[in-house]
Design a protein around this motif. Structure first.
Motif, PDB file in Angstrom:
ATOM      1  N   SER A 411      40.785  35.275  36.728  1.00  0.00           N
ATOM      2  CA  SER A 411      40.496  36.447  37.338  1.00  0.00           C
ATOM      3  C   SER A 411      39.895  36.323  38.910  1.00  0.00           C
ATOM      4  CB  SER A 411      39.806  37.520  36.490  1.00  0.00           C
ATOM      5  OG  SER A 411      38.364  36.772  36.165  1.00  0.00           O
ATOM      6  N   VAL A 412      39.004  35.544  39.028  1.00  0.00           N
ATOM      7  CA  VAL A 412      38.507  35.492  40.391  1.00  0.00           C
ATOM      8  C   VAL A 412      39.640  34.622  41.261  1.00  0.00           C
ATOM      9  CG1 VAL A 412      36.831  33.998  41.555  1.00  0.00           C
ATOM     10  CG2 VAL A 412      35.988  35.190  39.542  1.00  0.00           C
ATOM     11  N   LEU A 413      40.223  33.827  41.010  1.00  0.00           N
ATOM     12  CA  LEU A 413      41.218  33.137  41.533  1.00  0.00           C
ATOM     13  C   LEU A 413      42.279  34.233  42.014  1.00  0.00           C
ATOM     14  CD1 LEU A 413      41.831  29.854  39.254  1.00  0.00           C
ATOM     15  CD2 LEU A 413      40.693  29.794  41.757  1.00  0.00           C
ATOM     16  N   GLU A 414      42.576  35.141  41.219  1.00  0.00           N
ATOM     17  CA  GLU A 414      43.387  36.141  41.304  1.00  0.00           C
ATOM     18  C   GLU A 414      43.039  36.938  42.729  1.00  0.00           C
ATOM     19  OE1 GLU A 414      44.258  38.211  37.841  1.00  0.00           O
ATOM     20  OE2 GLU A 414      45.656  36.825  37.088  1.00  0.00           O
ATOM     21  N   ARG A 415      41.640  37.106  42.543  1.00  0.00           N
ATOM     22  CA  ARG A 415      41.120  38.100  43.596  1.00  0.00           C
ATOM     23  C   ARG A 415      40.865  37.353  44.937  1.00  0.00           C
ATOM     24  NH1 ARG A 415      37.521  39.568  39.507  1.00  0.00           N
ATOM     25  NH2 ARG A 415      35.714  38.453  40.741  1.00  0.00           N
ATOM     26  N   MET A 416      40.825  35.830  44.902  1.00  0.00           N
ATOM     27  CA  MET A 416      40.803  35.153  46.000  1.00  0.00           C
ATOM     28  C   MET A 416      41.908  34.773  46.633  1.00  0.00           C
ATOM     29  SD  MET A 416      38.152  32.093  44.654  1.00  0.00           S
ATOM     30  CE  MET A 416      36.649  32.230  44.818  1.00  0.00           C
ATOM     31  N   LYS A 417      43.316  35.261  45.841  1.00  0.00           N
ATOM     32  CA  LYS A 417      44.585  35.050  46.452  1.00  0.00           C
ATOM     33  C   LYS A 417      44.909  33.709  46.560  1.00  0.00           C
ATOM     34  CE  LYS A 417      45.370  39.580  48.434  1.00  0.00           C
ATOM     35  NZ  LYS A 417      46.516  39.907  47.597  1.00  0.00           N
ATOM     36  N   ARG A 418      44.298  32.768  45.292  1.00  0.00           N
ATOM     37  CA  ARG A 418      44.562  31.302  45.507  1.00  0.00           C
ATOM     38  C   ARG A 418      46.028  30.909  45.147  1.00  0.00           C
ATOM     39  NH1 ARG A 418      42.345  27.807  48.245  1.00  0.00           N
ATOM     40  NH2 ARG A 418      42.277  26.113  46.609  1.00  0.00           N
ATOM     41  N   GLY A 419      46.792  31.801  44.341  1.00  0.00           N
ATOM     42  CA  GLY A 419      48.141  31.192  44.033  1.00  0.00           C
ATOM     43  C   GLY A 419      48.362  30.561  42.710  1.00  0.00           C
ATOM     44  N   TYR A 420      47.262  30.488  41.790  1.00  0.00           N
ATOM     45  CA  TYR A 420      47.322  29.623  40.697  1.00  0.00           C
ATOM     46  C   TYR A 420      46.495  30.145  39.673  1.00  0.00           C
ATOM     47  CZ  TYR A 420      43.523  27.352  42.943  1.00  0.00           C
ATOM     48  OH  TYR A 420      42.261  26.753  43.613  1.00  0.00           O
ATOM     49  N   SER A 421      46.629  29.787  38.353  1.00  0.00           N
ATOM     50  CA  SER A 421      45.644  30.327  37.374  1.00  0.00           C
ATOM     51  C   SER A 421      44.752  28.982  36.794  1.00  0.00           C
ATOM     52  CB  SER A 421      46.503  30.724  35.951  1.00  0.00           C
ATOM     53  OG  SER A 421      47.071  29.304  35.599  1.00  0.00           O
ATOM     54  N   ARG A 422      43.611  29.397  36.059  1.00  0.00           N
ATOM     55  CA  ARG A 422      42.887  28.059  35.571  1.00  0.00           C
ATOM     56  C   ARG A 422      43.728  27.246  34.779  1.00  0.00           C
ATOM     57  NH1 ARG A 422      37.984  26.871  33.214  1.00  0.00           N
ATOM     58  NH2 ARG A 422      37.773  24.899  32.491  1.00  0.00           N
ATOM     59  N   GLU A 423      44.618  27.663  34.051  1.00  0.00           N
ATOM     60  CA  GLU A 423      45.536  26.841  33.130  1.00  0.00           C
ATOM     61  C   GLU A 423      46.505  25.904  34.172  1.00  0.00           C
ATOM     62  OE1 GLU A 423      43.775  29.835  31.054  1.00  0.00           O
ATOM     63  OE2 GLU A 423      45.139  29.945  32.871  1.00  0.00           O
ATOM     64  N   ALA A 424      47.146  26.345  35.233  1.00  0.00           N
ATOM     65  CA  ALA A 424      47.886  25.686  35.994  1.00  0.00           C
ATOM     66  C   ALA A 424      47.070  24.740  36.680  1.00  0.00           C
ATOM     67  CB  ALA A 424      48.619  26.571  37.206  1.00  0.00           C
ATOM     68  N   TYR A 425      45.790  25.047  37.125  1.00  0.00           N
ATOM     69  CA  TYR A 425      44.940  23.797  37.917  1.00  0.00           C
ATOM     70  C   TYR A 425      44.449  22.781  36.710  1.00  0.00           C
ATOM     71  CZ  TYR A 425      41.198  21.671  40.271  1.00  0.00           C
ATOM     72  OH  TYR A 425      40.064  20.886  41.082  1.00  0.00           O
TER      73      TYR A 425
END
Length: 497
Positions: A411-425
């Motif tokens: 959810s933080v990665l989405e707000r950061m507009k990082r373009g991936y999920s924890r699972e993808a990382y």
């Protein structure tokens, strides 16, 4: 120690901004004296006028278009350093560099530009006629150091005037310039010139303009960002000619537009330097006895050089491809082709017909199998299997990957507009450890990002525990003007939650 009650700043201190220095090239470089509290600017100063904006990109292209790219290296061996300045010389320049490796390399480019116009190196700010601060704007603390140093230099200017000494010109370069140009030149009057990272070719003219109008306190600036400039035809004059290692810039700018990051606003769009010019510089460095090189870029592994394809297609074809897609379907298809699985971006990557990062890395490593090759700073999305394969197969490419996660919470990665999920990382890290045995990993983490909850914070703690990074850079969130986060999210988290 990592429980529910914590301070954002103490988390970074507890885990350590650097848990273990495995790769010296991955450290943030800082080449300057410690800054002190800013002195008050003088209240009564002559009215300042801005010198005309310097030549644009078209002028630079026109003036250098007939110069063969190999000319960049023809005299490199005979000019290993900027000569020391004579006492009292109006062309004595002192450069202080703050921030990352890209700024260090930029200062080496500046050295080259100035030395070609017969400027000389001063031993210190006290001995200089011109002091240039190459600045960093990535976090508030980085800018605070610059403001403090500018206060010191204002005191030095006053002292010289009082003692009847030669006038001192103070210039601010790099990432702080575009956003703060008016404040630097007019409001606080702490700088005599302001030059952005794509306008270093214009520095000699601007310095001359300022010195010619010194009695009237004139100032000059050029902060125009470029879609083309890579300084491919300029051989850097390295600050430490006796070092066994060297930086080689391969691309500039960033298209990722992460919500917290100011780099796209200070460095502009991505553009890649022609591969042939990079290889010639690496060959020159190898001949000079350099044992280790670090390839540099704000998004280094998104490198894509279209120069050879454009030359084959004819003069009407532009070698840099536009980053934005024509349709959502096209964009998704391109990202599936050119990104690691599960990663996406706000733009459509263009790679077909280009020399990509994997190919460049392989060609650089083949120049001298005894010379080690590193690179920074990459983005996780561009760690594709071909890049991992090159790292695994070539012994002189260091098996060190900087995979900046920024957060362990989807959810933080989405707000950061990082373009991936924890699972993808997580899946990418697992893949890297399979393809590159004994790989060393490092990361960047931002804690206290806008709206971060205790649950989201604990997800990041879980990431750090499970990934077992060899090296980590951890920072409290610092809001940067113009970024998506500063315009759309609430203010910074309180330091204690």
């Amino acid at each position: 120690m990592l429980g529910s009650a914590r301070s954002w700043e103490s988390l970074a201190a507890t885990l350590g901004a650097v848990t273990r220095i495995l790769c010296p090239a991955a450290q943030y470089a800082l080449f300057s004296a410690a800054s002190s509290t800013a002195a008050d600017a003088e209240r009564k100063m002559p009215h300042r006028r801005l010198a005309r904006v310097g030549p644009g990109l078209a002028d630079f292209i026109a003036s250098s278009g007939n110069v063969a790219s190999h000319d960049r290296f023809s005299n490199a061996a005979s000019t290993p350093d900027v000569p020391a300045a004579a006492d009292g010389s109006s062309k004595a320049v002192y450069i202080e560099t703050y921030g990352c490796q890209m700024n260090v390399n930029d200062s080496e480019i500046i050295n080259s530009v100035l030395s070609a116009q017969h400027y000389a190196r001063a031993a210190s700010a006290q001995d200089a006629a011109v002091v240039l601060l190459n600045t960093c704007a990535i976090r508030e603390n980085a800018e605070a150091r610059i403001w403090g140093r500018l206060g010191d230099l204002q005191a030095l200017k006053r002292q010289r005037r009082k003692q009847g000494g030669s006038p001192l010109v103070v210039g601010v370069l790099g990432c702080m310039t575009e956003r703060l140009k008016s404040k630097l030149l007019d409001e606080q009057r702490l700088a005599d010139l302001v030059v952005g990272p794509d306008a270093y070719r214009d520095l000699p003219r601007i310095i001359q303009a300022v010195q010619a109008g010194e009695a009237r306190g004139s100032a000059a600036m050029n902060v125009q960002l470029s879609l083309e400039e890579t300084y491919a035809d300029i051989m850097p004059v390295r600050q430490n000619s006796s070092s066994n290692s060297a930086f080689v810039s391969i691309m500039r700018g960033c298209n990722n537009m992460c919500a917290f990051c100011i780099v796209p606003f200070t460095r502009g769009r991505e553009r890649s330097r022609p591969a042939d010019s990079i290889l010639r510089e690496v060959e020159q460095l190898s001949q000079q006895g350099i044992k280790e090189i670090t390839l540099l870029g704000q998004n280094v592994n998104s490198y894509a050089d279209f120069s050879a394809a454009a030359a084959a297609a004819g003069p009407q074809q532009h070698h840099q491809q536009p980053p934005h897609s024509r349709s959502t379907t096209d964009q998704q298809h391109s990202q599936q082709l050119y990104y690691a699985p599960g990663f996406r971006s706000v733009y459509q990557p263009k790679r077909q017909g280009a020399v990509g990062f994997a190919e460049l890395l392989e060609r650089v490593a083949s120049v001298n199998p005894e010379m080690r090759v590193r690179f920074t700073s990459p983005h996780p999305k561009d760690f594709t299997d071909d890049v991992l394969g090159v790292i695994s197969s070539l012994p002189n490419v260091c098996n060190y990957l900087h995979m900046h996660a920024q957060s362990g919470s989807t959810s933080v990665l989405e707000r950061m507009k990082r373009g991936y999920s924890r699972e993808a990382y997580d899946a990418l890290v697992q893949r890297a450890r399979v393809v590159v045995p004994n790989v060393a990993l490092s990361t960047d983490i931002i804690t206290g990002f806008c709206g971060e909850t205790e649950e989201e914070h604990q997800a990041t703690v879980d990431l750090l525990r499970n990934m077992r990074y060899d090296n980590a850079f951890l920072f409290a969130y610092s809001e940067r003007e113009k970024t998506y986060a500063s315009r759309h999210y609430p203010g910074e988290q309180p330091h204690v939650v």
